[in-house]
Scaffold this motif. Sequence first.
Motif, short mmCIF file in Angstrom:
data_model
loop_
_atom_site.label_atom_id
_atom_site.label_comp_id
_atom_site.label_asym_id
_atom_site.label_seq_id
_atom_site.Cartn_x
_atom_site.Cartn_y
_atom_site.Cartn_z
N PRO A 1 0.82 -1.21 0.00
CA PRO A 1 0.00 0.00 0.00
C PRO A 1 0.85 1.26 0.00
N LEU A 2 0.38 2.28 -0.69
CA LEU A 2 1.14 3.52 -0.82
C LEU A 2 0.47 4.62 0.00
N LEU A 3 1.22 5.19 0.93
CA LEU A 3 0.79 6.35 1.71
C LEU A 3 1.47 7.58 1.14
N CYS A 4 0.69 8.53 0.68
CA CYS A 4 1.22 9.76 0.08
C CYS A 4 1.06 10.93 1.04
N LEU A 5 2.15 11.64 1.28
CA LEU A 5 2.14 12.89 2.03
C LEU A 5 2.13 14.03 1.01
N ALA A 6 1.06 14.78 0.98
CA ALA A 6 0.86 15.76 -0.09
C ALA A 6 0.78 17.18 0.46
N GLY A 7 1.24 18.12 -0.35
CA GLY A 7 1.18 19.51 0.06
C GLY A 7 1.64 20.44 -1.04
N HIS A 8 1.80 21.70 -0.68
CA HIS A 8 2.22 22.68 -1.67
C HIS A 8 3.29 23.60 -1.09
N THR A 9 4.20 23.99 -1.96
CA THR A 9 5.28 24.89 -1.56
C THR A 9 4.99 26.33 -1.92
N ASP A 10 3.95 26.58 -2.69
CA ASP A 10 3.61 27.95 -3.05
C ASP A 10 2.76 28.60 -1.96
N VAL A 11 2.81 29.93 -1.94
CA VAL A 11 2.04 30.71 -0.97
C VAL A 11 1.34 31.85 -1.70
N VAL A 12 0.33 32.42 -1.06
CA VAL A 12 -0.32 33.62 -1.60
C VAL A 12 0.59 34.82 -1.38
N PRO A 13 0.39 35.90 -2.12
CA PRO A 13 1.21 37.09 -1.91
C PRO A 13 1.11 37.61 -0.48
#
Length: 380
Positions: A62-74
């Motif tokens: 089974p695959l556990l994915c840790l997901a997110g984003h490196t971008d931010v709002v201004p």
Amino acid sequence: MADNAPALELARALIRRPSVTPEDAGCQDLIAERLEAAGFAVDRLRFGAVDNLWAVAGESGPLLCLAGHTDVVPAGPAEQWSYDPFAAEVVDGQLYGRGAADMKSSVAAMVCAAERFRAEHPRHAGRLAFLLTSDEEGPAIDGTNAVMRWLEARGEHIDYCLLGEPSSSSELADTIKNGRRGSLNARIRVEGRQGHVAYPQRADNALHRLIGLLHDLTAHRWDDGDAFFPPTSFQVSNLRAGTGAENMIPGEADAVFNWRFSPLQSAESIQAVVRDYCNGHGIDPDAIEWRLSGEPFITEGGALIDAARRAIGEHCGHDVTLSTAGGTSDGRFIAPTGAEVIELGPLNASIHQIDEHIEAAHVDQLAGIYHALIEELLRN
């Protein structure tokens, strides 16, 4: 501080990189270097102007994915901040900076949790992965959405996905987002005939017809929600008409509106209602421009929620509330593949605000929660 708070130090390093959408500003390079050192195979994926990262460790299962984003709002006017928005200052126990809550602290906590887990269990069961994008706060076309298509083409399937979105309300990890409402946007221009207000018989007031439509849509009872979702809501976000003159009937009127809808509705069911109301007000329903931001999704239960509850109980000593409130997230691109999806992150009280901040100690506490969750799912 680095020895005792490695996740906090990584969060500060990420915040110091001004990665305003769609810029990544080197965040993913820093993360990739650390993940490669921990034995992850890393793919850097550039789609359009967007940087994405996919990294995976483990042989099978089974695959556990840790997901997110490196971008931010201004950050907005820097002079309105108490501290430089990209300096990552820690003052009186608070970490300040754009992305402190949304969501560089979560990303840092995930990386440190994964590093620790890999060091402790180099031959762990299952697989552990990261999916990061620099296009979550923006159009979200060339980010997670594109990565999911890339994974599909490779025959890759995510079983469990933990997003680090800021889910907490009053205390750390008091709330898990186990689903999100759908989001449907619409733009309309109603065409009428301009004229003098003293001679309405010679004109066709576009605004009057548009207001009639908006009144009906506002008064309409879409549904009552269900055990997981609040009722579908309709909101007008923009309205424009007229030239500014007091004595002119507007010949055009424009509006922008949005539905946040539960699984009791669909884009098609909402559009059908709108079409009927348009016909009742002499408005061409084909004049509406529709944009579906995401379908609703829900993880009602399962191993991922169970693991999160136990990890939170271990590190925080309290139970959690399951919630589907709030805006959209990249979970809308992952859940349709059949993955169990939850969002668990820091307090969201200051997201997208001047002086965005969280408790500095929460970053490494969050890393501990993530580590316990990973162990629960992949240790054996």
